[in-house]
Scaffold this active site. Structure first.
Site: not given
Length: 370
Positions: A144-145, A192-193, A211, A217, A304
């Protein structure tokens, strides 16, 4: 014996064995042994990095694996190493595989949201450069990166079997997003979230610059910085930290990021030896699904700053089922589409491209402009 370059931010609890050492300092590594209990290491600190080294190393490694330095990235690198050893027992010899940790732009800049840093390849650029320059032999990435355009002189022909693609909800006070009181704050670094949360629950607040690695987190959550957070289930599984999960979000409620849960392995395009090694690890069903999703992302030319989600999987009849989504960052506008077709590379990449073109047309000018 094995040598691993380790970035110092990974382990704030490093303690020197000898405080009189100046240029080269040896440290104990309690935090890594907690993540990898079977790996007992000594750490040699130099001005550029920390190298894990044992005194009897006398020859060069056959394969140098480049990776980021987070516990999750290391877990993925170790998974790759174990699969390489399983595919070729000769690589089980001590020192045959070396893991080199490289700090990326995304690791260095933690004070800003990813969308504000800009550019693509925030978590891959420096690793790719090391690969091209011959400092490492293969690169292990979270897919995904990985930007949709690979750097010249590199190929990414291998995906490991995909982990669970779903996101999870984690909270100390509620069992789901629906149970959070109005005005509660959810922490996430993902637009996205954020967009999908606000689309369904506009009364919630989203702290965007949430982040750090998984452990950071969760610490912020425990400190009350936010009332809840969302994380990828794949990462928690690879870290053996699923006990932190409050509930798993259905894909229908939270479509995952393109290539979420997939690990990619890259090598130089002219390195036939490495290409042959990693070809033995490739999981073709995952590779095709990721190719479909990335064709969708490439068509949208997402960054992004653009909330994009996409997921391809094999249906019960063997065909590919693809779902794609684009949204405005505030969640007020969400566009979705789906496709179904043969589970082949050509058909699936065409499905992804076609889905992307549809959403581009429906979104209209300016939708992706910010």
């Amino acid at each position: 014996m094995e040598k691993i370059a380790v970035s110092t931010h990974l382990c704030p609890s490093l303690k020197p064995f000898n405080s009189n050492l100046s240029s080269d300092v040896v440290f104990s590594l309690p935090c890594l042994t907690s993540v990898f209990p079977n790996q007992r290491r000594r750490i040699l600190v130099t001005s550029a990095s920390i190298a894990v080294e044992q005194e009897t190393q006398t020859k060069l490694a056959l394969i140098r694996i480049g990776t980021r330095g987070s516990p999750l990235a290391l877990a993925q690198a170790y998974e790759t190493r174990e699969k390489l050893i399983a595919s070729d027992p000769g690589l089980a010899e001590e020192g045959a595989i070396e893991i080199v940790i490289i700090k990326t732009t995304g690791d260095k800049i933690l004070s800003q949201p990813l969308a504000d840093i800009g550019g693509k390849g925030l978590f891959t650029k420096e690793i790719d450069e090391a690969l091209i320059n011959g400092e490492i032999d293969i690169a292990v990435h979270s897919m995904k990166d990985v930007p949709t355009y690979l750097p010249d002189k590199t190929i990414l022909p291998c995906n490991l079997p995909r982990e669970d693609v779903r996101d999870v909800f984690i909270s100390l006070t509620a069992g789901s997003l629906a149970q959070l009181p109005s005005g509660s704050t959810v922490g996430t670094a993902s637009l996205r979230r954020k967009s999908q949360i606000l689309h369904r629950y506009p009364s919630l607040n989203v702290l965007e610059n949430f982040r750090g690695n998984v452990q950071t987190r969760l610490r912020k959550l425990n400190e009350g910085v936010v009332q809840a957070t969302l994380l990828a289930l794949a990462g928690l599984k690879r870290l053996d930290m699923t006990e932190n999960v409050t509930s798993i979000l259905p894909i229908e409620d939270m479509l995952p990021a393109v290539a979420q849960g997939a690990i990619g392995i890259a090598c130089r395009s002219d390195d036939e030896t490495m290409a042959n090694y990693i070809a033995l690890l490739n999981h073709e069903e995952t590779r095709l699904a990721v190719a479909c999703e990335r064709a969708f992302l490439k068509t949208l030319d997402g960054s992004c700053r653009t909330p994009i989600a996409g997921y391809a999987c094999r249906g019960e009849d063997g065909d590919c089922i693809f779902k794609g989504l684009v949204a405005s960052p505030d969640g007020t506008r969400v566009l979705e589409t789906s496709r179904k077709g043969p589970y082949t590379f050509e058909d699936m990449t065409l499905m992804g491209e076609d889905a992307g073109k549809e959403l581009l047309s429906r979104a209209g000018p300016g939708f992706f402009g910010n």
